[in-house]
Design a protein around this motif. Structure first.
Motif, PDB file in Angstrom:
ATOM      1  N   ALA A  40      64.249   6.195  -4.531  1.00  0.00           N
ATOM      2  CA  ALA A  40      63.031   5.590  -5.070  1.00  0.00           C
ATOM      3  C   ALA A  40      63.151   4.074  -5.171  1.00  0.00           C
ATOM      4  O   ALA A  40      62.152   3.357  -5.076  1.00  0.00           O
ATOM      5  CB  ALA A  40      62.708   6.177  -6.438  1.00  0.00           C
ATOM      6  N   TYR A  41      64.410   3.571  -5.352  1.00  0.00           N
ATOM      7  CA  TYR A  41      64.590   2.116  -5.443  1.00  0.00           C
ATOM      8  C   TYR A  41      64.061   1.422  -4.189  1.00  0.00           C
ATOM      9  O   TYR A  41      63.298   0.468  -4.255  1.00  0.00           O
ATOM     10  CB  TYR A  41      66.071   1.784  -5.624  1.00  0.00           C
ATOM     11  CG  TYR A  41      66.593   2.062  -7.009  1.00  0.00           C
ATOM     12  CD1 TYR A  41      67.250   3.260  -7.264  1.00  0.00           C
ATOM     13  CD2 TYR A  41      66.441   1.143  -8.024  1.00  0.00           C
ATOM     14  CE1 TYR A  41      67.745   3.535  -8.528  1.00  0.00           C
ATOM     15  CE2 TYR A  41      66.934   1.399  -9.281  1.00  0.00           C
ATOM     16  CZ  TYR A  41      67.587   2.601  -9.547  1.00  0.00           C
ATOM     17  OH  TYR A  41      68.075   2.850 -10.788  1.00  0.00           O
ATOM     18  N   ASP A  42      64.524   1.917  -3.036  1.00  0.00           N
ATOM     19  CA  ASP A  42      64.112   1.299  -1.786  1.00  0.00           C
ATOM     20  C   ASP A  42      62.618   1.476  -1.543  1.00  0.00           C
ATOM     21  O   ASP A  42      61.937   0.564  -1.033  1.00  0.00           O
ATOM     22  CB  ASP A  42      64.903   1.886  -0.623  1.00  0.00           C
ATOM     23  CG  ASP A  42      66.380   1.529  -0.687  1.00  0.00           C
ATOM     24  OD1 ASP A  42      67.211   2.329  -0.208  1.00  0.00           O
ATOM     25  OD2 ASP A  42      66.689   0.451  -1.236  1.00  0.00           O
ATOM     26  N   ALA A  43      62.078   2.645  -1.906  1.00  0.00           N
ATOM     27  CA  ALA A  43      60.660   2.913  -1.698  1.00  0.00           C
ATOM     28  C   ALA A  43      59.795   1.975  -2.538  1.00  0.00           C
ATOM     29  O   ALA A  43      58.837   1.364  -2.051  1.00  0.00           O
ATOM     30  CB  ALA A  43      60.342   4.369  -2.035  1.00  0.00           C
ATOM     31  N   VAL A  44      60.158   1.828  -3.813  1.00  0.00           N
ATOM     32  CA  VAL A  44      59.378   0.961  -4.702  1.00  0.00           C
ATOM     33  C   VAL A  44      59.533  -0.491  -4.296  1.00  0.00           C
ATOM     34  O   VAL A  44      58.585  -1.273  -4.358  1.00  0.00           O
ATOM     35  CB  VAL A  44      59.801   1.176  -6.166  1.00  0.00           C
ATOM     36  CG1 VAL A  44      59.189   0.110  -7.065  1.00  0.00           C
ATOM     37  CG2 VAL A  44      59.368   2.555  -6.638  1.00  0.00           C
ATOM     38  N   VAL A  51      51.499  -3.166  -3.084  1.00  0.00           N
ATOM     39  CA  VAL A  51      50.836  -1.909  -3.426  1.00  0.00           C
ATOM     40  C   VAL A  51      51.153  -1.487  -4.851  1.00  0.00           C
ATOM     41  O   VAL A  51      50.271  -1.113  -5.625  1.00  0.00           O
ATOM     42  CB  VAL A  51      51.238  -0.790  -2.439  1.00  0.00           C
ATOM     43  CG1 VAL A  51      50.605   0.536  -2.846  1.00  0.00           C
ATOM     44  CG2 VAL A  51      50.838  -1.176  -1.027  1.00  0.00           C
ATOM     45  N   ILE A  52      52.416  -1.511  -5.213  1.00  0.00           N
ATOM     46  CA  ILE A  52      52.841  -1.122  -6.551  1.00  0.00           C
ATOM     47  C   ILE A  52      52.614  -2.284  -7.507  1.00  0.00           C
ATOM     48  O   ILE A  52      52.938  -3.430  -7.201  1.00  0.00           O
ATOM     49  CB  ILE A  52      54.333  -0.727  -6.572  1.00  0.00           C
ATOM     50  CG1 ILE A  52      54.518   0.631  -5.901  1.00  0.00           C
ATOM     51  CG2 ILE A  52      54.869  -0.675  -7.991  1.00  0.00           C
ATOM     52  CD1 ILE A  52      54.110   1.805  -6.737  1.00  0.00           C
ATOM     53  N   ALA A  91      48.794   3.377  -7.400  1.00  0.00           N
ATOM     54  CA  ALA A  91      48.934   3.208  -5.954  1.00  0.00           C
ATOM     55  C   ALA A  91      48.177   4.297  -5.205  1.00  0.00           C
ATOM     56  O   ALA A  91      47.584   4.051  -4.152  1.00  0.00           O
ATOM     57  CB  ALA A  91      50.409   3.223  -5.570  1.00  0.00           C
ATOM     58  N   MET A  92      48.195   5.514  -5.739  1.00  0.00           N
ATOM     59  CA  MET A  92      47.494   6.623  -5.092  1.00  0.00           C
ATOM     60  C   MET A  92      45.984   6.410  -5.061  1.00  0.00           C
ATOM     61  O   MET A  92      45.289   6.946  -4.194  1.00  0.00           O
ATOM     62  CB  MET A  92      47.818   7.938  -5.816  1.00  0.00           C
ATOM     63  CG  MET A  92      49.265   8.399  -5.655  1.00  0.00           C
ATOM     64  SD  MET A  92      49.678   9.802  -6.730  1.00  0.00           S
ATOM     65  CE  MET A  92      48.632  11.070  -6.027  1.00  0.00           C
ATOM     66  N   ALA A  93      45.484   5.623  -6.008  1.00  0.00           N
ATOM     67  CA  ALA A  93      44.040   5.384  -6.065  1.00  0.00           C
ATOM     68  C   ALA A  93      43.580   4.353  -5.049  1.00  0.00           C
ATOM     69  O   ALA A  93      42.380   4.185  -4.835  1.00  0.00           O
ATOM     70  CB  ALA A  93      43.650   4.934  -7.470  1.00  0.00           C
ATOM     71  N   LYS A  94      44.524   3.679  -4.411  1.00  0.00           N
ATOM     72  CA  LYS A  94      44.172   2.641  -3.437  1.00  0.00           C
ATOM     73  C   LYS A  94      43.926   3.264  -2.069  1.00  0.00           C
ATOM     74  O   LYS A  94      44.647   4.154  -1.632  1.00  0.00           O
ATOM     75  CB  LYS A  94      45.280   1.595  -3.353  1.00  0.00           C
ATOM     76  CG  LYS A  94      45.426   0.769  -4.630  1.00  0.00           C
ATOM     77  CD  LYS A  94      46.382  -0.382  -4.434  1.00  0.00           C
ATOM     78  CE  LYS A  94      46.421  -1.274  -5.664  1.00  0.00           C
ATOM     79  NZ  LYS A  94      47.299  -2.444  -5.486  1.00  0.00           N
TER      80      LYS A  94
END
Length: 435
Positions: free
Chosen positions: A37-41, A49-50, A76-79
Protein backbone atom coordinates in the motif's frame (compact mmCIF):
# COMPACT_ATOMS: atom_id res chain seq x y z
CA UNK A 1 15.50 3.20 5.52
CA UNK A 2 13.92 3.06 2.09
CA UNK A 3 10.49 2.50 3.61
CA UNK A 4 10.91 5.44 5.97
CA UNK A 5 11.82 7.77 3.10
CA UNK A 6 8.90 6.55 1.03
CA UNK A 7 6.59 7.11 4.00
CA UNK A 8 7.85 10.62 4.56
CA UNK A 9 7.63 11.43 0.86
CA UNK A 10 4.07 10.12 0.69
CA UNK A 11 2.96 12.23 3.61
CA UNK A 12 4.66 15.32 2.20
CA UNK A 13 2.98 14.88 -1.15
CA UNK A 14 -0.45 14.43 0.41
CA UNK A 15 -0.28 17.57 2.55
CA UNK A 16 1.58 19.63 0.00
CA UNK A 17 4.34 20.64 2.38
CA UNK A 18 7.66 19.09 1.46
CA UNK A 19 9.44 20.52 4.50
CA UNK A 20 7.35 18.40 6.89
CA UNK A 21 8.77 14.99 7.80
CA UNK A 22 7.88 12.40 10.37
CA UNK A 23 11.26 10.87 11.08
CA UNK A 24 10.87 7.16 11.66
CA UNK A 25 7.13 7.24 12.39
CA UNK A 26 5.02 4.76 10.45
CA UNK A 27 2.11 6.75 8.99
CA UNK A 28 0.06 3.57 8.52
CA UNK A 29 0.34 2.26 12.05
CA UNK A 30 -1.97 -0.68 11.38
CA UNK A 31 -0.19 -1.72 8.17
CA UNK A 32 3.08 -3.70 8.10
CA UNK A 33 6.09 -1.60 7.05
CA UNK A 34 6.63 -3.70 3.91
CA UNK A 35 3.01 -3.52 2.76
CA UNK A 36 2.47 -2.75 -0.94
CA UNK A 37 0.00 0.00 0.00
CA UNK A 38 2.96 2.34 0.60
CA UNK A 39 3.98 2.30 -3.04
CA UNK A 40 0.37 2.47 -4.23
CA UNK A 41 -0.47 5.50 -2.09
CA UNK A 42 2.81 7.16 -3.00
CA UNK A 43 1.88 6.86 -6.69
CA UNK A 44 -1.69 8.10 -6.18
CA UNK A 45 -0.45 11.04 -4.12
CA UNK A 46 2.06 11.95 -6.81
CA UNK A 47 -0.75 11.84 -9.39
CA UNK A 48 -2.91 14.12 -7.21
CA UNK A 49 -5.58 11.50 -6.65
CA UNK A 50 -5.20 10.74 -2.95
CA UNK A 51 -5.93 13.58 -0.54
CA UNK A 52 -5.91 14.01 3.22
CA UNK A 53 -8.86 14.88 5.41
CA UNK A 54 -11.58 17.29 4.40
CA UNK A 55 -9.14 20.22 4.60
CA UNK A 56 -6.57 18.21 2.53
CA UNK A 57 -4.11 18.06 5.46
CA UNK A 58 -3.17 15.57 8.09
CA UNK A 59 -3.64 16.80 11.63
CA UNK A 60 -0.26 17.54 13.11
CA UNK A 61 1.78 14.43 13.85
CA UNK A 62 -1.26 12.17 14.06
CA UNK A 63 -0.54 8.74 12.58
CA UNK A 64 -2.57 7.40 9.69
CA UNK A 65 -4.58 4.28 10.53
CA UNK A 66 -6.33 1.78 8.28
CA UNK A 67 -9.59 3.65 8.83
CA UNK A 68 -7.99 6.94 7.80
CA UNK A 69 -6.55 5.23 4.75
CA UNK A 70 -10.07 4.05 3.89
CA UNK A 71 -11.31 7.63 4.14
CA UNK A 72 -8.80 8.73 1.50
CA UNK A 73 -9.60 5.73 -0.70
CA UNK A 74 -13.32 6.51 -0.50
CA UNK A 75 -12.68 10.03 -1.77
CA UNK A 76 -10.45 8.68 -4.54
CA UNK A 77 -13.16 6.20 -5.55
CA UNK A 78 -15.58 9.09 -6.02
CA UNK A 79 -13.35 10.67 -8.66
CA UNK A 80 -14.09 9.97 -12.29
CA UNK A 81 -11.18 11.77 -14.00
CA UNK A 82 -8.41 9.29 -13.14
CA UNK A 83 -6.14 7.33 -15.41
CA UNK A 84 -6.58 3.61 -16.02
CA UNK A 85 -3.43 2.89 -14.02
CA UNK A 86 -4.62 4.94 -11.05
CA UNK A 87 -8.07 3.34 -11.29
CA UNK A 88 -6.44 -0.08 -11.03
CA UNK A 89 -4.50 1.02 -7.92
CA UNK A 90 -7.67 2.40 -6.35
CA UNK A 91 -9.55 -0.85 -7.01
CA UNK A 92 -6.70 -2.84 -5.50
CA UNK A 93 -6.61 -0.63 -2.40
CA UNK A 94 -10.41 -0.80 -2.11
CA UNK A 95 -10.28 -4.60 -2.07
CA UNK A 96 -7.56 -4.57 0.57
CA UNK A 97 -9.47 -2.15 2.83
CA UNK A 98 -12.99 -3.41 2.06
CA UNK A 99 -13.94 -3.93 5.71
CA UNK A 100 -12.93 -0.40 6.62
CA UNK A 101 -14.76 0.96 3.59
CA UNK A 102 -17.93 -0.89 4.57
CA UNK A 103 -17.78 0.69 8.01
CA UNK A 104 -16.91 4.00 6.42
CA UNK A 105 -20.12 3.97 4.39
CA UNK A 106 -22.13 4.30 7.58
CA UNK A 107 -19.78 6.75 9.22
CA UNK A 108 -19.44 8.98 6.16
CA UNK A 109 -23.21 9.33 5.81
CA UNK A 110 -23.37 10.39 9.45
CA UNK A 111 -20.59 12.93 8.91
CA UNK A 112 -22.35 14.31 5.83
CA UNK A 113 -25.62 14.56 7.74
CA UNK A 114 -23.96 16.36 10.65
CA UNK A 115 -22.06 18.69 8.33
CA UNK A 116 -25.39 19.74 6.83
CA UNK A 117 -27.39 19.72 10.06
CA UNK A 118 -28.17 23.44 9.94
CA UNK A 119 -30.46 24.47 7.10
CA UNK A 120 -31.51 28.01 6.27
CA UNK A 121 -34.68 29.15 4.57
CA UNK A 122 -36.07 32.63 4.34
CA UNK A 123 -37.72 35.33 2.35
CA UNK A 124 -37.61 39.01 1.50
CA UNK A 125 -41.01 40.57 0.97
CA UNK A 126 -42.69 43.88 0.27
CA UNK A 127 -46.25 44.57 1.45
CA UNK A 128 -48.62 47.47 0.79
CA UNK A 129 -51.94 48.39 2.45
CA UNK A 130 -54.33 51.09 1.25
CA UNK A 131 -57.23 51.62 3.69
CA UNK A 132 -60.44 53.61 3.26
CA UNK A 133 -62.81 54.10 6.23
CA UNK A 134 -66.03 56.09 6.33
CA UNK A 135 -66.02 58.50 9.26
CA UNK A 136 -68.95 60.01 11.19
CA UNK A 137 -69.17 62.88 8.67
CA UNK A 138 -69.74 60.49 5.80
CA UNK A 139 -66.37 61.07 4.14
CA UNK A 140 -63.58 58.51 3.99
CA UNK A 141 -60.38 58.56 6.01
CA UNK A 142 -57.43 57.29 3.97
CA UNK A 143 -54.31 55.53 5.18
CA UNK A 144 -51.55 54.02 3.05
CA UNK A 145 -48.85 51.82 4.58
CA UNK A 146 -45.97 49.87 3.09
CA UNK A 147 -43.37 47.61 4.65
CA UNK A 148 -40.23 45.67 3.79
CA UNK A 149 -39.53 42.47 5.69
CA UNK A 150 -36.45 40.22 5.74
CA UNK A 151 -36.89 36.81 7.38
CA UNK A 152 -34.56 33.92 8.18
CA UNK A 153 -35.76 30.49 9.33
CA UNK A 154 -32.90 28.23 10.47
CA UNK A 155 -33.42 24.58 11.45
CA UNK A 156 -30.64 22.68 13.25
CA UNK A 157 -30.64 18.90 13.64
CA UNK A 158 -29.82 17.63 17.14
CA UNK A 159 -30.41 13.94 16.40
CA UNK A 160 -32.78 11.88 14.27
CA UNK A 161 -35.78 12.92 16.39
CA UNK A 162 -34.98 16.41 17.65
CA UNK A 163 -34.46 19.74 15.87
CA UNK A 164 -34.02 23.31 17.07
CA UNK A 165 -35.90 25.82 14.93
CA UNK A 166 -36.16 29.60 14.88
CA UNK A 167 -37.49 32.60 13.00
CA UNK A 168 -35.61 35.89 12.74
CA UNK A 169 -37.27 39.02 11.36
CA UNK A 170 -36.31 42.57 10.44
CA UNK A 171 -38.76 45.20 9.24
CA UNK A 172 -38.32 48.47 7.36
CA UNK A 173 -40.60 51.44 6.75
CA UNK A 174 -39.61 52.59 3.23
CA UNK A 175 -41.26 55.98 3.73
CA UNK A 176 -38.89 56.74 6.60
CA UNK A 177 -35.93 54.62 5.47
CA UNK A 178 -35.80 53.12 8.96
CA UNK A 179 -34.92 49.49 9.61
CA UNK A 180 -35.49 47.55 12.80
CA UNK A 181 -32.83 45.28 14.22
CA UNK A 182 -32.99 41.58 13.52
CA UNK A 183 -35.31 40.11 16.13
CA UNK A 184 -35.62 36.48 17.15
CA UNK A 185 -39.37 36.05 16.91
CA UNK A 186 -39.40 32.32 17.59
CA UNK A 187 -37.02 29.67 18.88
CA UNK A 188 -38.09 26.20 19.97
CA UNK A 189 -36.95 22.60 20.27
CA UNK A 190 -39.08 20.07 18.41
CA UNK A 191 -39.14 16.31 18.92
CA UNK A 192 -40.80 14.20 16.21
CA UNK A 193 -41.74 10.58 16.94
CA UNK A 194 -44.23 8.17 15.44
CA UNK A 195 -47.69 9.70 15.97
CA UNK A 196 -46.26 12.07 18.59
CA UNK A 197 -44.66 15.51 18.53
CA UNK A 198 -43.49 17.85 21.30
CA UNK A 199 -42.42 21.51 21.08
CA UNK A 200 -40.71 23.53 23.81
CA UNK A 201 -39.85 27.23 23.66
CA UNK A 202 -41.35 30.16 21.77
CA UNK A 203 -43.21 28.51 18.93
CA UNK A 204 -45.83 29.16 16.23
CA UNK A 205 -49.34 29.92 17.53
CA UNK A 206 -51.82 29.03 14.78
CA UNK A 207 -55.53 28.21 14.99
CA UNK A 208 -55.47 25.26 12.59
CA UNK A 209 -59.15 24.42 12.96
CA UNK A 210 -60.09 27.90 11.64
CA UNK A 211 -57.24 28.09 9.08
CA UNK A 212 -55.74 30.96 11.07
CA UNK A 213 -58.91 33.05 11.43
CA UNK A 214 -58.17 33.65 15.13
CA UNK A 215 -54.39 33.41 15.55
CA UNK A 216 -51.21 33.44 13.51
CA UNK A 217 -48.58 34.53 16.01
CA UNK A 218 -46.26 32.89 18.56
CA UNK A 219 -46.45 31.93 22.23
CA UNK A 220 -43.93 30.75 24.84
CA UNK A 221 -44.50 27.41 26.50
CA UNK A 222 -45.03 23.77 25.56
CA UNK A 223 -47.10 21.90 23.00
CA UNK A 224 -47.72 18.16 22.53
CA UNK A 225 -49.55 16.53 19.61
CA UNK A 226 -50.78 12.93 19.40
CA UNK A 227 -52.16 11.03 16.44
CA UNK A 228 -51.86 10.73 12.69
CA UNK A 229 -54.95 11.48 10.59
CA UNK A 230 -56.78 12.56 13.76
CA UNK A 231 -54.52 14.77 15.90
CA UNK A 232 -55.03 15.97 19.46
CA UNK A 233 -52.97 19.00 20.45
CA UNK A 234 -52.57 20.40 23.96
CA UNK A 235 -50.55 23.54 24.69
CA UNK A 236 -49.90 25.95 27.54
CA UNK A 237 -47.73 28.96 28.27
CA UNK A 238 -47.72 32.74 27.89
CA UNK A 239 -48.96 34.78 24.94
CA UNK A 240 -47.53 38.24 24.35
CA UNK A 241 -50.43 40.68 24.10
CA UNK A 242 -48.71 42.99 21.64
CA UNK A 243 -50.65 41.46 18.75
CA UNK A 244 -53.98 41.69 20.57
CA UNK A 245 -53.34 45.26 21.71
CA UNK A 246 -52.59 46.41 18.17
CA UNK A 247 -54.86 44.26 16.03
CA UNK A 248 -58.16 43.79 17.84
CA UNK A 249 -60.91 45.74 19.52
CA UNK A 250 -59.09 45.60 22.84
CA UNK A 251 -56.42 47.93 21.48
CA UNK A 252 -58.73 50.70 22.65
CA UNK A 253 -57.82 49.79 26.25
CA UNK A 254 -54.05 49.73 25.84
CA UNK A 255 -53.65 53.15 27.44
CA UNK A 256 -55.73 51.96 30.39
CA UNK A 257 -53.99 48.69 31.11
CA UNK A 258 -51.28 47.31 28.83
CA UNK A 259 -50.44 43.91 30.31
CA UNK A 260 -47.32 42.29 28.86
CA UNK A 261 -48.62 38.76 28.40
CA UNK A 262 -51.59 36.52 29.12
CA UNK A 263 -51.52 33.07 30.68
CA UNK A 264 -52.72 30.61 28.07
CA UNK A 265 -53.99 27.04 27.81
CA UNK A 266 -55.56 25.39 24.81
CA UNK A 267 -56.63 22.06 23.34
CA UNK A 268 -57.51 21.27 19.70
CA UNK A 269 -58.64 18.26 17.70
CA UNK A 270 -58.01 18.23 13.94
CA UNK A 271 -58.33 15.50 11.35
CA UNK A 272 -58.92 14.43 7.77
CA UNK A 273 -61.24 11.83 6.23
CA UNK A 274 -60.85 11.57 2.48
CA UNK A 275 -61.76 14.91 0.95
CA UNK A 276 -63.19 16.23 4.21
CA UNK A 277 -61.07 17.94 6.88
CA UNK A 278 -61.72 20.04 9.96
CA UNK A 279 -61.43 20.41 13.70
CA UNK A 280 -62.47 22.07 16.94
CA UNK A 281 -60.61 23.85 19.72
CA UNK A 282 -60.96 25.56 23.09
CA UNK A 283 -58.55 28.26 24.32
CA UNK A 284 -58.37 30.06 27.65
CA UNK A 285 -56.53 33.33 28.32
CA UNK A 286 -56.12 35.19 31.60
CA UNK A 287 -54.87 38.77 31.83
CA UNK A 288 -55.70 42.02 33.61
CA UNK A 289 -56.27 43.68 30.26
CA UNK A 290 -59.64 41.96 29.81
CA UNK A 291 -60.87 43.56 33.05
CA UNK A 292 -60.57 47.00 31.47
CA UNK A 293 -62.29 46.42 28.16
CA UNK A 294 -65.50 47.70 29.76
CA UNK A 295 -63.83 51.12 30.03
CA UNK A 296 -63.81 51.48 26.23
CA UNK A 297 -65.57 54.63 25.08
CA UNK A 298 -68.19 54.98 22.37
CA UNK A 299 -70.37 51.97 21.63
CA UNK A 300 -68.01 49.27 22.86
CA UNK A 301 -69.36 47.33 25.84
CA UNK A 302 -66.52 44.88 25.54
CA UNK A 303 -66.36 42.17 28.18
CA UNK A 304 -68.60 40.97 30.95
CA UNK A 305 -67.97 42.82 34.20
CA UNK A 306 -65.26 41.71 36.61
CA UNK A 307 -63.58 39.19 34.36
CA UNK A 308 -59.91 38.90 33.44
CA UNK A 309 -60.45 35.95 31.10
CA UNK A 310 -61.10 35.16 27.46
CA UNK A 311 -62.64 31.75 26.80
CA UNK A 312 -62.74 30.99 23.08
CA UNK A 313 -64.13 27.91 21.37
CA UNK A 314 -63.95 27.41 17.62
CA UNK A 315 -64.87 24.92 14.88
CA UNK A 316 -64.03 24.65 11.21
CA UNK A 317 -64.43 22.27 8.29
CA UNK A 318 -63.53 22.09 4.63
CA UNK A 319 -64.05 19.93 1.57
CA UNK A 320 -61.70 19.39 -1.39
CA UNK A 321 -63.90 18.79 -4.41
CA UNK A 322 -60.95 18.07 -6.70
CA UNK A 323 -57.40 19.27 -7.27
CA UNK A 324 -58.66 22.77 -8.11
CA UNK A 325 -61.65 23.57 -5.90
CA UNK A 326 -61.68 23.79 -2.11
CA UNK A 327 -64.41 25.19 0.19
CA UNK A 328 -63.78 26.02 3.84
CA UNK A 329 -65.75 27.56 6.71
CA UNK A 330 -65.13 28.37 10.39
CA UNK A 331 -66.87 29.86 13.43
CA UNK A 332 -65.56 31.07 16.81
CA UNK A 333 -66.97 32.70 19.95
CA UNK A 334 -65.47 34.32 23.04
CA UNK A 335 -67.81 33.41 25.89
CA UNK A 336 -66.44 36.20 28.10
CA UNK A 337 -67.10 39.03 25.65
CA UNK A 338 -70.40 40.87 25.21
CA UNK A 339 -69.67 42.81 22.02
CA UNK A 340 -67.83 41.64 18.90
CA UNK A 341 -67.54 38.22 20.48
CA UNK A 342 -67.95 36.08 17.33
CA UNK A 343 -66.02 35.56 14.13
CA UNK A 344 -66.91 33.49 11.09
CA UNK A 345 -65.50 32.96 7.64
CA UNK A 346 -66.37 31.05 4.50
CA UNK A 347 -63.87 30.85 1.66
CA UNK A 348 -63.80 29.25 -1.78
CA UNK A 349 -60.35 28.58 -3.25
CA UNK A 350 -59.45 27.85 -6.87
CA UNK A 351 -56.10 26.25 -7.65
CA UNK A 352 -53.12 27.72 -5.76
CA UNK A 353 -49.78 29.39 -6.42
CA UNK A 354 -46.78 27.08 -5.83
CA UNK A 355 -43.59 29.11 -5.47
CA UNK A 356 -41.40 26.40 -7.04
CA UNK A 357 -43.70 26.15 -10.08
CA UNK A 358 -43.32 29.15 -12.42
CA UNK A 359 -46.63 30.20 -13.94
CA UNK A 360 -48.82 28.62 -11.25
CA UNK A 361 -51.57 30.75 -9.76
CA UNK A 362 -54.58 30.72 -7.50
CA UNK A 363 -57.62 32.80 -6.58
CA UNK A 364 -60.22 32.94 -3.82
CA UNK A 365 -63.37 34.68 -2.67
CA UNK A 366 -64.46 34.90 0.96
CA UNK A 367 -66.98 36.43 3.32
CA UNK A 368 -65.44 37.39 6.66
CA UNK A 369 -67.02 38.54 9.92
CA UNK A 370 -64.14 39.47 12.22
CA UNK A 371 -65.27 40.29 15.76
CA UNK A 372 -62.37 42.12 17.36
CA UNK A 373 -62.81 40.49 20.79
CA UNK A 374 -62.28 36.99 19.45
CA UNK A 375 -60.13 37.23 16.27
CA UNK A 376 -57.13 38.65 18.15
CA UNK A 377 -54.34 38.02 15.60
CA UNK A 378 -55.71 36.59 12.32
CA UNK A 379 -53.56 35.29 9.53
CA UNK A 380 -55.40 37.27 6.84
CA UNK A 381 -53.01 39.94 5.61
CA UNK A 382 -55.88 42.30 4.89
CA UNK A 383 -56.39 42.40 8.67
CA UNK A 384 -52.79 42.74 9.85
CA UNK A 385 -52.61 46.53 9.86
CA UNK A 386 -53.77 48.28 13.06
CA UNK A 387 -57.43 49.28 13.03
CA UNK A 388 -58.50 46.96 10.21
CA UNK A 389 -60.07 44.34 12.46
CA UNK A 390 -63.66 44.43 13.76
CA UNK A 391 -65.26 44.47 10.31
CA UNK A 392 -67.42 42.32 8.07
CA UNK A 393 -67.52 42.02 4.30
CA UNK A 394 -66.36 40.34 1.10
CA UNK A 395 -62.76 39.70 0.13
CA UNK A 396 -61.24 38.65 -3.19
CA UNK A 397 -57.65 37.70 -3.91
CA UNK A 398 -55.25 36.21 -6.40
CA UNK A 399 -51.63 35.07 -6.33
CA UNK A 400 -49.22 34.34 -9.19
CA UNK A 401 -45.68 32.94 -9.62
CA UNK A 402 -43.94 35.02 -12.34
CA UNK A 403 -40.56 33.42 -11.65
CA UNK A 404 -39.45 30.38 -9.68
CA UNK A 405 -39.51 31.20 -5.93
CA UNK A 406 -41.05 34.62 -6.56
CA UNK A 407 -44.73 35.17 -5.73
CA UNK A 408 -46.98 38.21 -6.25
CA UNK A 409 -50.39 38.66 -4.63
CA UNK A 410 -53.24 41.20 -4.60
CA UNK A 411 -56.26 41.16 -2.21
CA UNK A 412 -59.29 43.44 -1.97
CA UNK A 413 -61.74 43.76 0.95
CA UNK A 414 -65.01 45.69 0.91
CA UNK A 415 -67.38 45.74 3.86
CA UNK A 416 -68.66 47.48 6.99
CA UNK A 417 -67.26 48.45 10.38
CA UNK A 418 -69.00 46.43 13.12
CA UNK A 419 -68.94 49.37 15.53
CA UNK A 420 -71.03 51.74 13.42
CA UNK A 421 -71.93 49.96 10.16
CA UNK A 422 -69.94 52.49 8.13
CA UNK A 423 -67.99 51.53 5.02
CA UNK A 424 -64.58 49.85 5.25
CA UNK A 425 -62.39 49.17 2.23
CA UNK A 426 -58.83 47.88 1.84
CA UNK A 427 -56.47 47.02 -1.01
CA UNK A 428 -53.43 44.87 -0.26
CA UNK A 429 -50.42 43.87 -2.38
CA UNK A 430 -47.40 41.69 -1.72
CA UNK A 431 -44.26 40.43 -3.48
CA UNK A 432 -42.19 37.60 -1.95
CA UNK A 433 -38.68 36.42 -2.84
CA UNK A 434 -38.12 32.97 -1.30
CA UNK A 435 -34.73 31.36 -0.69
Amino acid sequence: MKKTLVSALTTALVVGAASTTFAAANPFSDVPADHWAYDAVSQLAADGVIEGYGDTTFRGNQNITRYEMAQMIAKAMAKSDVSAADKALIDKLAAEFSDELNNLGVRVSNLERNADNVKWNGQARYRYWSQRYENEKGSKDKKNTDQLNFRLEPSAEVNKNWHVKARIDAFMDPSKDETSDLTVKRVWAQGDYKNFQVKLGKMPFFSTETAGMLFDDQFSGAQVTFGNQLKLTAEAGRWNLNSANKQSAINKTAAVKDDDAANYQGVALNGTAGKLYGGAAYRHFESDIFNHVNEIANSYKGYKANTDEANIWSVGAGYKFDKNWNLYGAYAKNEKAEDFSTAHNIQLNYKGAQKANKGSWGAYTAYRYMGGNVAFAPTYETFLSAGVNNVKGWEFGTEYVPFTNVTAAAYYFNGKQLENDRDAELLFGRVNFWF
